[in-house]
Design an enzyme around this catalytic site. Structure first.
Site, PDB file in Angstrom:
ATOM      1  N   ASP A  11     -10.149  17.494 -14.387  1.00 15.77           N
ATOM      2  CA  ASP A  11     -10.225  15.651 -15.344  1.00 15.77           C
ATOM      3  C   ASP A  11     -11.845  15.896 -15.597  1.00 15.77           C
ATOM      4  O   ASP A  11     -12.580  15.590 -14.393  1.00 15.77           O
ATOM      5  CB  ASP A  11      -9.577  15.275 -14.582  1.00 15.77           C
ATOM      6  N   LYS A  38      -0.947  17.218 -14.612  1.00 14.86           N
ATOM      7  CA  LYS A  38       0.077  16.865 -13.939  1.00 14.86           C
ATOM      8  C   LYS A  38       0.727  17.642 -13.116  1.00 14.86           C
ATOM      9  O   LYS A  38       1.388  17.291 -11.779  1.00 14.86           O
ATOM     10  CB  LYS A  38       1.469  17.180 -14.909  1.00 14.86           C
ATOM     11  N   GLY A  39       0.761  19.295 -12.672  1.00 12.64           N
ATOM     12  CA  GLY A  39       1.521  20.046 -11.978  1.00 12.64           C
ATOM     13  C   GLY A  39       1.037  19.549 -10.839  1.00 12.64           C
ATOM     14  O   GLY A  39       1.349  19.662  -9.758  1.00 12.64           O
ATOM     15  N   ALA A  40      -0.039  19.835 -10.660  1.00 16.67           N
ATOM     16  CA  ALA A  40      -1.306  20.293  -9.449  1.00 16.67           C
ATOM     17  C   ALA A  40      -1.192  17.960  -9.004  1.00 16.67           C
ATOM     18  O   ALA A  40      -1.208  18.310  -7.273  1.00 16.67           O
ATOM     19  CB  ALA A  40      -2.665  20.557  -9.372  1.00 16.67           C
ATOM     20  N   LEU A 207       8.703   1.761 -14.636  1.00 18.45           N
ATOM     21  CA  LEU A 207       8.384   0.782 -15.367  1.00 18.45           C
ATOM     22  C   LEU A 207       6.684   0.433 -15.028  1.00 18.45           C
ATOM     23  O   LEU A 207       7.181  -0.818 -15.156  1.00 18.45           O
ATOM     24  CB  LEU A 207       9.134  -0.752 -15.398  1.00 18.45           C
ATOM     25  N   GLY A 211       8.545  -1.510 -11.086  1.00 21.02           N
ATOM     26  CA  GLY A 211       8.936  -0.021 -10.410  1.00 21.02           C
ATOM     27  C   GLY A 211       9.897   0.565 -11.199  1.00 21.02           C
ATOM     28  O   GLY A 211       9.071   1.847 -11.810  1.00 21.02           O
ATOM     29  N   ASP A 238       2.128  11.100 -11.745  1.00 20.96           N
ATOM     30  CA  ASP A 238       2.453  11.945 -10.841  1.00 20.96           C
ATOM     31  C   ASP A 238       2.711  11.412  -9.369  1.00 20.96           C
ATOM     32  O   ASP A 238       3.670  12.131  -8.561  1.00 20.96           O
ATOM     33  CB  ASP A 238       0.809  12.798 -10.837  1.00 20.96           C
ATOM     34  N   SER A 268      -1.477   5.147  -4.564  1.00 24.15           N
ATOM     35  CA  SER A 268      -2.130   5.317  -6.022  1.00 24.15           C
ATOM     36  C   SER A 268      -3.932   4.908  -6.908  1.00 24.15           C
ATOM     37  O   SER A 268      -4.480   5.384  -7.119  1.00 24.15           O
ATOM     38  CB  SER A 268      -1.207   6.275  -5.877  1.00 24.15           C
ATOM     39  N   GLY A 273      -9.077   8.449  -9.693  1.00 25.61           N
ATOM     40  CA  GLY A 273      -8.794   9.379 -10.092  1.00 25.61           C
ATOM     41  C   GLY A 273      -8.102   9.689  -9.930  1.00 25.61           C
ATOM     42  O   GLY A 273      -6.621   8.894  -8.978  1.00 25.61           O
TER      43      GLY A 273
HETATM   44  O1  RIB Z   1      -0.655  12.342 -15.462  1.00 20.37           O
HETATM   45  C1  RIB Z   1      -2.706  12.371 -15.229  1.00 20.37           C
HETATM   46  C2  RIB Z   1      -3.250  13.863 -15.843  1.00 20.37           C
HETATM   47  O2  RIB Z   1      -2.336  14.468 -16.496  1.00 20.37           O
HETATM   48  C3  RIB Z   1      -4.433  13.955 -15.142  1.00 20.37           C
HETATM   49  O3  RIB Z   1      -4.662  14.497 -14.327  1.00 20.37           O
HETATM   50  C4  RIB Z   1      -5.067  14.797 -16.847  1.00 20.37           C
HETATM   51  O4  RIB Z   1      -5.324  16.235 -16.055  1.00 20.37           O
HETATM   52  C5  RIB Z   1      -3.433  15.593 -17.170  1.00 20.37           C
HETATM   53  O5  RIB Z   1      -2.741  16.487 -16.678  1.00 20.37           O
END
Ligand code: RIB
Length: 292
Positions: A11, A38-40, A207, A211, A238, A268, A273
């Site tokens: 990012d 999003k995966g990581a 939401l 929530g 995420d 979070s 970040g």
């Molecule tokens: O959901 C947030 C993420 O969306 C960020 O970390 C960015 O890399 C995008 O994939």
């Protein structure tokens, strides 16, 4: 064990006092690079809470790729199925103003996560309690993965973000779908209640600080969120997904898992970040106790 099939990005975050308008140049106040995708992010959220997580994805041959793999390893995520590919690692260009953001993703190596890569991980998928997916890898790979999970009877938690490429025909392949309100409207139209009633215990709409909600087959359930001072909301969704995955694979009910995930998401956003503020299990427990 949870397997996450998804994107890994660096990012590139620019903080600013005001978002630029079309054709306008503004001065930013800070530039930072932090791990994302999003995966990581979902993998890190689950692992930080104590889940055993395997990541299936790809990084490029640049320094971002090396850094991102090291970051996942530090978070105790198994990266043996993260491919090294030639070329650029995925990046996300994030404009951050107050706690609001605008994101452009350039997939890079994420576009090389092919059906063949998923096929080679069949045994891992077969041994997973849950597979977690989003929409930052190629659609044919998503389709292949959904079919494989169905064949192997492995439940899928699907976060339809970014929502544009989601296909409603995939619903029978998905155990839990977790759009936010905007994504839900895009996928199912403006009548949220009707959509929830069509997919009981399957569609969970997040939401933000309010929530999340779902329909349990008899009644609509609204699981409250937590008011907090947000510094950066990037990765809140995420965190919700990673935490929900952790909770549901540890035997919690949907309502309990959503409550747990709401707490994790609220924590979070208090730090900068996507992964910076993702909580450890103790942090969630402390906030949960405080909420009683
Ligand atoms: O959901 C947030 C993420 O969306 C960020 O970390 C960015 O890399 C995008 O994939």
């Amino acid at each position: 064990m949870i397997t996450v099939i998804g994107s890994i990005n660096m990012d590139l975050v620019v903080q600013m006092d005001v978002f630029p308008k079309k054709g306008e140049t503004v001065l930013g106040s800070l530039f930072t690079t932090v791990p994302g995708g999003k995966g990581a992010n979902q993998a890190v959220a689950a692992a930080r809470l104590g889940s055993k997580v395997k990541m299936l994805g790809a990084v490029g041959s640049d320094s971002f790729g090396t850094e991102l793999r090291a970051n996942l390893n530090e978070e105790n995520i198994d990266t043996s199925l993260v491919m090294n590919t030639s070329g650029a690692t995925g990046i996300a260009n994030i404009l951050l103003h107050e706690s609001d953001n605008r994101i452009v993703v350039v997939p890079g190596a994420n576009s090389k996560v092919s059906p063949e890569v998923i096929a080679s991980a069949k045994t891992v998928i077969e041994n997973s309690q849950l597979v977690v997916m989003q929409l930052e890898i190629p659609v044919e790979t998503i389709k292949y993965s959904l079919n494989l999970c169905k064949e192997l009877q492995v439940p899928v938690l699907f976060n339809p973000a970014p929502a544009a490429n989601f296909d409603i025909e995939w619903m029978p392949y998905i155990k839990y779908l977790t759009p936010n309100e905007t994504e839900c409207a895009l996928l199912f139209g403006d009548d949220v209640e009707a959509a929830l009633e069509k997919y009981p215990n399957q569609l969970i709409v997040t939401l933000g600080e309010d929530g999340a909600r779902y329909f349990d087959g008899t009644k609509h359930v609204h699981v409250k969120g937590f008011n907090t001072t947000a510094v950066d909301t990037t990765g809140a969704g995420d965190t919700f997904n990673g935490a929900f995955a952790h909770a549901i694979t540890n035997g919690q009910s949907i309502e309990e898992a959503v409550f747990f995930a709401n707490i994790a998401a609220s924590l979070s956003v208090e730090k900068f970040g996507a992964q910076g503020g993702m909580p450890k299990l103790e942090d969630v427990i402390v906030r949960k106790e405080g909420a009683k």
